[in-house]
Motif scaffolding. Structure first.
Motif, PDB file in Angstrom:
ATOM      1  N   GLY A  10      50.968  57.926  75.329  1.00  0.00           N
ATOM      2  CA  GLY A  10      51.916  58.529  76.254  1.00  0.00           C
ATOM      3  C   GLY A  10      51.759  57.965  77.647  1.00  0.00           C
ATOM      4  O   GLY A  10      51.112  56.941  77.851  1.00  0.00           O
ATOM      5  N   LEU A  11      52.348  58.670  78.592  1.00  0.00           N
ATOM      6  CA  LEU A  11      52.296  58.278  79.997  1.00  0.00           C
ATOM      7  C   LEU A  11      51.243  59.127  80.702  1.00  0.00           C
ATOM      8  O   LEU A  11      51.243  60.360  80.577  1.00  0.00           O
ATOM      9  N   VAL A  12      50.376  58.470  81.451  1.00  0.00           N
ATOM     10  CA  VAL A  12      49.319  59.167  82.169  1.00  0.00           C
ATOM     11  C   VAL A  12      49.131  58.502  83.520  1.00  0.00           C
ATOM     12  O   VAL A  12      49.357  57.297  83.667  1.00  0.00           O
ATOM     13  N   GLN A  13      48.734  59.289  84.494  1.00  0.00           N
ATOM     14  CA  GLN A  13      48.498  58.746  85.826  1.00  0.00           C
ATOM     15  C   GLN A  13      47.153  58.030  85.881  1.00  0.00           C
ATOM     16  O   GLN A  13      46.239  58.344  85.104  1.00  0.00           O
ATOM     17  N   SER A  17      43.238  60.854  81.543  1.00  0.00           N
ATOM     18  CA  SER A  17      42.605  60.686  80.237  1.00  0.00           C
ATOM     19  C   SER A  17      43.622  60.858  79.114  1.00  0.00           C
ATOM     20  O   SER A  17      44.625  61.572  79.262  1.00  0.00           O
ATOM     21  N   LEU A  18      43.336  60.217  78.018  1.00  0.00           N
ATOM     22  CA  LEU A  18      44.101  60.385  76.779  1.00  0.00           C
ATOM     23  C   LEU A  18      43.135  60.278  75.616  1.00  0.00           C
ATOM     24  O   LEU A  18      42.113  59.582  75.709  1.00  0.00           O
ATOM     25  N   ASN A  84      39.034  57.648  79.261  1.00  0.00           N
ATOM     26  CA  ASN A  84      38.910  58.323  80.552  1.00  0.00           C
ATOM     27  C   ASN A  84      39.033  57.314  81.682  1.00  0.00           C
ATOM     28  O   ASN A  84      38.924  56.106  81.460  1.00  0.00           O
ATOM     29  N   SER A  85      39.259  57.834  82.875  1.00  0.00           N
ATOM     30  CA  SER A  85      39.371  56.982  84.070  1.00  0.00           C
ATOM     31  C   SER A  85      40.335  55.835  83.826  1.00  0.00           C
ATOM     32  O   SER A  85      40.042  54.667  84.122  1.00  0.00           O
ATOM     33  N   LEU A  86      41.485  56.155  83.298  1.00  0.00           N
ATOM     34  CA  LEU A  86      42.444  55.123  82.919  1.00  0.00           C
ATOM     35  C   LEU A  86      42.973  54.385  84.131  1.00  0.00           C
ATOM     36  O   LEU A  86      43.158  54.961  85.217  1.00  0.00           O
ATOM     37  N   LYS A  87      43.227  53.093  83.928  1.00  0.00           N
ATOM     38  CA  LYS A  87      43.715  52.207  84.972  1.00  0.00           C
ATOM     39  C   LYS A  87      45.060  51.631  84.537  1.00  0.00           C
ATOM     40  O   LYS A  87      45.337  51.539  83.334  1.00  0.00           O
ATOM     41  N   PRO A  88      45.865  51.193  85.492  1.00  0.00           N
ATOM     42  CA  PRO A  88      47.147  50.573  85.114  1.00  0.00           C
ATOM     43  C   PRO A  88      46.968  49.403  84.147  1.00  0.00           C
ATOM     44  O   PRO A  88      47.812  49.194  83.265  1.00  0.00           O
ATOM     45  N   GLU A  89      45.874  48.682  84.268  1.00  0.00           N
ATOM     46  CA  GLU A  89      45.640  47.543  83.368  1.00  0.00           C
ATOM     47  C   GLU A  89      45.285  47.965  81.946  1.00  0.00           C
ATOM     48  O   GLU A  89      45.174  47.120  81.055  1.00  0.00           O
ATOM     49  N   THR A 117      50.801  54.152  78.553  1.00  0.00           N
ATOM     50  CA  THR A 117      51.269  53.671  79.840  1.00  0.00           C
ATOM     51  C   THR A 117      50.532  54.418  80.942  1.00  0.00           C
ATOM     52  O   THR A 117      50.559  55.657  80.980  1.00  0.00           O
ATOM     53  N   VAL A 118      49.873  53.656  81.799  1.00  0.00           N
ATOM     54  CA  VAL A 118      49.138  54.243  82.918  1.00  0.00           C
ATOM     55  C   VAL A 118      49.872  53.870  84.197  1.00  0.00           C
ATOM     56  O   VAL A 118      49.902  52.704  84.599  1.00  0.00           O
ATOM     57  N   SER A 119      50.473  54.864  84.811  1.00  0.00           N
ATOM     58  CA  SER A 119      51.305  54.597  85.988  1.00  0.00           C
ATOM     59  C   SER A 119      51.465  55.861  86.793  1.00  0.00           C
ATOM     60  O   SER A 119      51.504  56.970  86.249  1.00  0.00           O
ATOM     61  N   SER A 120      51.589  55.683  88.106  1.00  0.00           N
ATOM     62  CA  SER A 120      51.864  56.827  88.970  1.00  0.00           C
ATOM     63  C   SER A 120      53.361  56.981  89.195  1.00  0.00           C
ATOM     64  O   SER A 120      53.790  57.913  89.882  1.00  0.00           O
TER      65      SER A 120
END
Length: 120
Positions: A10-13, A17-18, A84-89, A117-120
């Motif tokens: 999914g989408l996470v900032q 975490s996912l 955890n601590s997900l990054k855009p990359e 997808t990791v995005s703000s």
């Protein structure tokens, strides 16, 4: 019929975490190592982690070490990837795969993938 089905994407900032799940059927889970892989747009598929039930070991890519954790629930025929601590990359399609090789050097069966997808 062998199946591996990923879920939980999914989408996470950034910083979030996912937990991805890889639910398996049609084969004896504990007889296989389970690898997690990812493929970002325009990039080659890369290995993220490899969990061997036989040796009780898990190997992680340097890019995720300390942030991602693999666990296995054999009773549910499911392997998890806690991120955890997900990054855009970290944005990519994530796949799980079953391997007769304890270091996941080759894959016998693949799942269909789940988008992260990791995005703000």
């Amino acid at each position: 019929q062998v199946q591996l089905v990923e879920s939980g994407g999914g989408l996470v900032q950034p910083g979030g975490s996912l937990r991805l799940s890889c639910t398996t059927s049609g084969f004896t889970l504990d007889a296989y190592a389970i690898g997690w892989f990812r493929q970002a747009p325009g990039k080659e598929r890369e290995g993220v982690a490899c969990n061997s039930f036989t040796y009780g070991t898990t190997f992680y890519a340097d890019s995720v070490t300390g942030r991602f954790t693999v666990s296995r629930d054999s009773a549910k025929n499911t392997v998890y990837l806690e991120m955890n601590s997900l990054k855009p990359e970290d944005t990519a399609v994530y796949y799980c795969a079953a391997s007769k090789n304890t270091r996941c050097l080759y894959q016998n069966y693949w799942g269909q993938g789940t988008q992260v997808t990791v995005s703000s």
